[in-house]
Design an enzyme around this catalytic site. Structure first.
Site, PDB file in Angstrom:
ATOM      1  N   HIS A 169       0.716  -1.148   0.056  1.00  0.00           N
ATOM      2  CA  HIS A 169       0.102  -0.084  -0.035  1.00  0.00           C
ATOM      3  C   HIS A 169       0.753   1.275   0.071  1.00  0.00           C
ATOM      4  CE1 HIS A 169      -3.272  -2.839   1.313  1.00  0.00           C
ATOM      5  NE2 HIS A 169      -2.320  -3.192   1.951  1.00  0.00           N
ATOM      6  N   SER A 290      14.890  21.477 -15.967  1.00  0.00           N
ATOM      7  CA  SER A 290      13.671  22.092 -16.302  1.00  0.00           C
ATOM      8  C   SER A 290      14.275  23.521 -16.804  1.00  0.00           C
ATOM      9  CB  SER A 290      13.122  22.305 -14.984  1.00  0.00           C
ATOM     10  OG  SER A 290      12.236  23.670 -15.029  1.00  0.00           O
ATOM     11  N   LYS A 296      15.868  21.578 -10.824  1.00  0.00           N
ATOM     12  CA  LYS A 296      15.319  20.151 -11.140  1.00  0.00           C
ATOM     13  C   LYS A 296      16.248  19.343 -11.966  1.00  0.00           C
ATOM     14  CE  LYS A 296      11.489  19.154 -10.851  1.00  0.00           C
ATOM     15  NZ  LYS A 296      10.246  19.974 -11.775  1.00  0.00           N
ATOM     16  N   GLU A 303       9.608   8.421 -17.090  1.00  0.00           N
ATOM     17  CA  GLU A 303       8.316   8.629 -17.423  1.00  0.00           C
ATOM     18  C   GLU A 303       7.677   8.381 -18.659  1.00  0.00           C
ATOM     19  OE1 GLU A 303       7.784  12.853 -15.101  1.00  0.00           O
ATOM     20  OE2 GLU A 303       9.932  12.759 -15.813  1.00  0.00           O
TER      21      GLU A 303
END
Ligand code: ARG
Length: 472
Positions: A169, A290, A296, A303
């Site tokens: 979980h 970024s 970043k 992804e």
């Protein structure tokens, strides 16, 4: 490969082989709408291989003369060269890869070229080509999958005893080793290899000989063609042979599962890279910055892989929908099988290549993993098991440990930091030796059985995988 140019507005040309029946040329937009040569050119080498086997068979059974066979073989060899050098002039007006090659063969070999299509239809031809092409692609994908497994096994070996929190979980559950975690993916990709290998058996059957749908009046030798092309068997029903694309659907289902597994791994890499976890770092070449936020580092490759898994599953759905309404036998609908199938192969291959490169570069932060494993009372089950070994029924042990956890929570400390006397308040069976049980190393080491997370087990599995994946 270059895109085909429309050199004529007429698809009903003599070169296409079926002009006689038509009173006017096909409309320009119909030509564009129905042509597949822009994408099915990639079947060209399979098409040539299939034609060579068919011609050899026709000669063997006496339908084609030796001179014609020689002319066809010479012509197809030249065409193969032209295609490989990018010199072949693909014509949209010739609709698809099959008619383009046949037209060129007739230019080169004259009547012999026109005889090649004896006892054959584009319906059994295209089914054969797709199977031949896909078989080769499956073989390449199987190699790539094994390489990815080897990369994961390498990480498992390096981190056989690196402790991290295991989650259920997405809550800290019990300590595991990073090596064990990597080997979970090795298992998934092994089942993927099994599925692809199994699908290959059904891909590798010969449709040629089915002709348009009913077979042919010529005394063909299908077994000969199958042997020439390395097919393991013959499609046994001509209607089925030309019409079903279940072999492609099965492949896409197997591919969608591979991508699903890669997507799960990707999701974990993304999470682990987040500063909130800080479990791993990815090499800079697999991340991007970024345009606005200088701090970043984005895990673009995982992804994108996660995103592309949706695309591949979409292709599976496309093929299922493509098939479901088709009456026997061949329908032009089936031309729509190619783009989803090709893109599935391309996407899977590129994704596997990216991961084969990236996985060995994953840099693990053992201290962060360990700290996370030590938070969240991950060894609570170990304490309960300890009490069971001292005679307490498991449910009572579970309850006693729940109270211990609550106390630790109130004090804001870990289980291992609680004084012995406090533990004994809830469970008098506890003795000095509990310290080993409450530590994460002791916890993982104790799970020493087949399938368990103990470092010794992980190393045994690593050795077994290394032997199994070693190139033969
Ligand atoms: N380009 C077609 C396909 O991909 C080849 C078969 C066409 N057959 C036909 N009878 N129109 O399916």
């Amino acid at each position: 490969m270059s895109n085909a140019k429309s050199t004529s507005s007429s698809l009903h040309r003599k070169d296409a082989g079926w002009s006689g029946r038509f009173a006017e040329p096909v409309a320009e937009f119909v030509l564009r709408y129905t042509a597949s040569v822009n994408f099915d050119q990639r079947l060209a080498l399979a098409d040539i291989a299939g034609s060579l086997a068919h011609a050899a068979m026709l000669a063997k059974v006496g339908v084609l003369g030796a001179d014609d066979l020689a002319a066809i073989e010479r012509g197809l060899a030249q065409i193969r060269g032209e295609i490989e050098r990018g010199e072949f002039a693909w014509q949209l007006a010739l609709e698809d890869v099959h008619l383009n090659i046949e037209r060129r063969l007739t230019e080169l070999a004259g009547d012999a070229g026109k005889r090649l299509h004896t006892g054959r239809s584009r319906n059994d031809q295209v089914a054969t080509d797709v199977r031949l092409w896909l078989r080769t692609e499956v073989d390449n994908l199987l190699i790539l999958l094994a390489e990815l497994q080897s990369a994961l096994v390498g990480q498992a070996e390096r981190h056989a005893d690196t402790v991290m929190p295991g989650f259920t979980h997405l809550q800290v559950a019990q300590p595991v080793t990073f090596g064990h975690h990597m080997l979970a993916y090795v298992e998934m990709f092994e089942r993927d290899r099994e599925r692809l290998t199994d699908a290959r058996r059904r891909i590798n059957r010969l449709p040629l000989g089915a002709a348009a749908l009913a077979g042919t009046t010529f005394p063909i030798d299908r077994a000969f063609v199958a042997a020439q092309l390395g097919f393991e068997g013959l499609c046994q029903n001509s209607l089925d042979a030309v019409s079903d694309r279940d072999f492609a659907i099965e492949f896409c289902a197997a591919a969608a599962l591979v991508m699903t597994h890669i997507s799960r791994l990707s999701e974990e890499l993304v999470l682990w890279m987040s500063p909130r976890f800080g479990f791993i770092r990815l090499p800079d070449r697999f991340t991007t910055g970024s345009s606005i936020m200088p701090q970043k580092k984005n895990p673009d490759v995982p992804e994108l892989a996660r995103g592309k898994s949706g695309r591949v599953t979409g292709h599976l759905m496309s093929l299922l929908m493509l098939m479901k309404g088709q009456p026997l036998a061949y329908n032009k609908d089936n031309q729509e099988d190619k783009e989803p199938l090709f893109d599935t192969v391309d996407t899977l291959r590129d994704t596997l290549r990216a991961f084969i490169e990236m996985v060995p570069g994953i840099e693990v932060e053992p201290a962060a993993m360990r700290a996370a494993a030590e938070e969240g009372f991950a060894t609570a089950t170990d304490l309960a098991d300890y009490l069971v070994r001292r005679g307490l029924p498991f449910r009572d042990a579970h309850e006693a440990v729940a109270r211990v956890v609550r106390l630790a929570q109130e004090r804001g400390c870990e289980l291992a930091a609680l004084p012995l006397a406090d533990l004994q308040r809830f469970a008098p069976q506890v003795e000095e030796d509990v310290a080993h049980v409450l530590g994460v190393e002791g916890s993982v080491a104790a799970r020493h059985h087949v399938g368990g997370t103990a470092p010794k087990q992980v190393l045994q599995q690593v050795a077994a995988w290394q032997a199994r994946l070693a190139p033969r």
